[in-house]
Design a protein around this motif. Structure first.
Motif, PDB file in Angstrom:
ATOM      1  N   GLU A  41       0.710  -1.616  -0.080  1.00 34.41           N
ATOM      2  CA  GLU A  41       0.151   0.089  -0.109  1.00 34.41           C
ATOM      3  C   GLU A  41       0.748   1.379  -0.005  1.00 34.41           C
ATOM      4  N   ALA A  42       2.677   1.063  -0.101  1.00 34.15           N
ATOM      5  CA  ALA A  42       2.908   2.844   0.307  1.00 34.15           C
ATOM      6  C   ALA A  42       3.231   3.090  -0.907  1.00 34.15           C
ATOM      7  N   ASP A  43       2.768   2.576  -2.211  1.00 35.19           N
ATOM      8  CA  ASP A  43       3.381   3.964  -3.188  1.00 35.19           C
ATOM      9  C   ASP A  43       1.758   4.333  -3.601  1.00 35.19           C
ATOM     10  N   LYS A  44       0.663   3.687  -2.858  1.00 32.79           N
ATOM     11  CA  LYS A  44      -1.054   5.501  -2.790  1.00 32.79           C
ATOM     12  C   LYS A  44      -0.439   6.224  -1.798  1.00 32.79           C
ATOM     13  N   HIS A  45       0.999   6.425  -0.239  1.00 30.13           N
ATOM     14  CA  HIS A  45       0.604   7.388  -0.170  1.00 30.13           C
ATOM     15  C   HIS A  45       1.554   8.629   0.062  1.00 30.13           C
ATOM     16  N   LEU A  46       2.747   7.884  -1.113  1.00 26.46           N
ATOM     17  CA  LEU A  46       4.077   8.569  -0.932  1.00 26.46           C
ATOM     18  C   LEU A  46       3.561  10.491  -1.654  1.00 26.46           C
ATOM     19  N   ASP A  47       2.363  10.966  -1.573  1.00 21.93           N
ATOM     20  CA  ASP A  47       2.650  12.058  -1.884  1.00 21.93           C
ATOM     21  C   ASP A  47       1.600  13.024  -0.692  1.00 21.93           C
ATOM     22  N   GLU A  48       1.635  12.069   0.382  1.00 23.27           N
ATOM     23  CA  GLU A  48       1.219  12.713   1.207  1.00 23.27           C
ATOM     24  C   GLU A  48       1.824  12.544   2.768  1.00 23.27           C
ATOM     25  N   ILE A  49       3.128  12.323   2.655  1.00 18.28           N
ATOM     26  CA  ILE A  49       3.833  12.579   3.658  1.00 18.28           C
ATOM     27  C   ILE A  49       5.043  13.494   3.605  1.00 18.28           C
ATOM     28  N   ASP A  50       5.953  13.464   5.024  1.00 16.29           N
ATOM     29  CA  ASP A  50       6.991  14.428   5.051  1.00 16.29           C
ATOM     30  C   ASP A  50       7.939  13.559   5.792  1.00 16.29           C
ATOM     31  N   VAL A  51       7.993  12.345   6.046  1.00 17.90           N
ATOM     32  CA  VAL A  51       9.111  11.084   5.674  1.00 17.90           C
ATOM     33  C   VAL A  51       8.283   9.927   6.047  1.00 17.90           C
ATOM     34  N   LEU A  52       9.193   8.791   5.820  1.00 12.15           N
ATOM     35  CA  LEU A  52       9.039   7.697   5.642  1.00 12.15           C
ATOM     36  C   LEU A  52       9.965   6.351   6.408  1.00 12.15           C
ATOM     37  N   LEU A  53       9.256   6.000   7.335  1.00  9.40           N
ATOM     38  CA  LEU A  53      10.135   4.662   7.778  1.00  9.40           C
ATOM     39  C   LEU A  53      10.243   3.393   7.436  1.00  9.40           C
ATOM     40  N   LEU A  54      10.946   2.458   6.918  1.00  4.83           N
ATOM     41  CA  LEU A  54      10.243   1.120   6.202  1.00  4.83           C
ATOM     42  C   LEU A  54      11.294   0.871   7.744  1.00  4.83           C
ATOM     43  N   GLY A  55      10.210  -1.016   8.439  1.00  2.80           N
ATOM     44  CA  GLY A  55      10.133  -1.449   9.528  1.00  2.80           C
ATOM     45  C   GLY A  55      11.907  -2.094   9.092  1.00  2.80           C
ATOM     46  N   PRO A  56      12.543  -3.064   9.661  1.00  6.84           N
ATOM     47  CA  PRO A  56      13.707  -3.613   9.415  1.00  6.84           C
ATOM     48  C   PRO A  56      13.890  -4.764   8.699  1.00  6.84           C
ATOM     49  N   GLN A  57      11.777  -5.409   8.873  1.00  4.98           N
ATOM     50  CA  GLN A  57      12.314  -6.325   7.540  1.00  4.98           C
ATOM     51  C   GLN A  57      11.635  -6.238   6.852  1.00  4.98           C
ATOM     52  N   VAL A  58      11.382  -4.802   6.423  1.00  7.10           N
ATOM     53  CA  VAL A  58      11.268  -4.809   4.444  1.00  7.10           C
ATOM     54  C   VAL A  58      12.428  -3.856   3.952  1.00  7.10           C
ATOM     55  N   ARG A  59      13.131  -3.563   4.750  1.00  3.04           N
ATOM     56  CA  ARG A  59      14.640  -2.619   4.437  1.00  3.04           C
ATOM     57  C   ARG A  59      15.064  -2.608   3.012  1.00  3.04           C
ATOM     58  N   PHE A  60      14.769  -4.459   2.142  1.00  2.00           N
ATOM     59  CA  PHE A  60      15.242  -4.237   1.331  1.00  2.00           C
ATOM     60  C   PHE A  60      14.418  -3.395   0.166  1.00  2.00           C
ATOM     61  N   ASP A  98      14.373  14.155  13.492  1.00  2.00           N
ATOM     62  CA  ASP A  98      15.556  14.076  12.509  1.00  2.00           C
ATOM     63  C   ASP A  98      16.318  14.166  11.205  1.00  2.00           C
ATOM     64  N   LEU A  99      15.007  13.124  10.696  1.00  2.00           N
ATOM     65  CA  LEU A  99      15.174  13.059   8.825  1.00  2.00           C
ATOM     66  C   LEU A  99      14.361  14.366   8.008  1.00  2.00           C
ATOM     67  N   MET A 100      13.408  14.668   8.803  1.00  2.00           N
ATOM     68  CA  MET A 100      12.839  16.472   8.077  1.00  2.00           C
ATOM     69  C   MET A 100      14.117  17.620   8.390  1.00  2.00           C
ATOM     70  N   LYS A 101      14.582  17.251   9.433  1.00  2.00           N
ATOM     71  CA  LYS A 101      15.466  18.710   9.763  1.00  2.00           C
ATOM     72  C   LYS A 101      16.324  19.279   8.561  1.00  2.00           C
TER      73      LYS A 101
END
Length: 101
Positions: A41-60, A98-101
């Motif tokens: 579902e991630a691609d559907k929300h890319l235009d509405e976010i300020d930062v994206l964090l991946l869970g360790p299990q999907v770091r790929f 920190d990522l949004m700075k």
């Protein structure tokens, strides 16, 4: 108001982490919309976010997501596996800030 999206394989394991992050944001008076989605579902929300964090299990997904987010100027990070495993909402919120700075 900042919008933080967490991505994991099914969107379930991060829901508790979202709750803890919301409590941490509230405690410090930060206005934030924090939500979790499954990787599908991630691609559907890319235009509405300020930062994206991946869970360790999907770091790929990091390289692929970076290609999509860099042109939009949206930062991306992988949640520290210890903070994720221990559900340290305050630490993960700090990482997002920190990522949004």
């Amino acid at each position: 108001m900042k919008t933080i999206m967490l991505v994991c394989s099914a969107g379930m394991s991060t829901s508790l982490l979202v709750t803890k992050m919301e409590k941490a944001a509230e405690a410090e008076g930060m206005e934030a919309k924090i939500f979790a989605v499954a990787e599908a579902e991630a691609d559907k929300h890319l235009d509405e976010i300020d930062v994206l964090l991946l869970g360790p299990q999907v770091r790929f997904l990091e390289g692929n997501m970076k290609k999509k987010l860099e042109p939009k100027g949206i930062p991306l990070g992988v949640i520290n596996s210890v903070d994720y495993g221990m559900m340290k909402g305050d630490k993960v919120l700090d990482q997002a800030k920190d990522l949004m700075k």
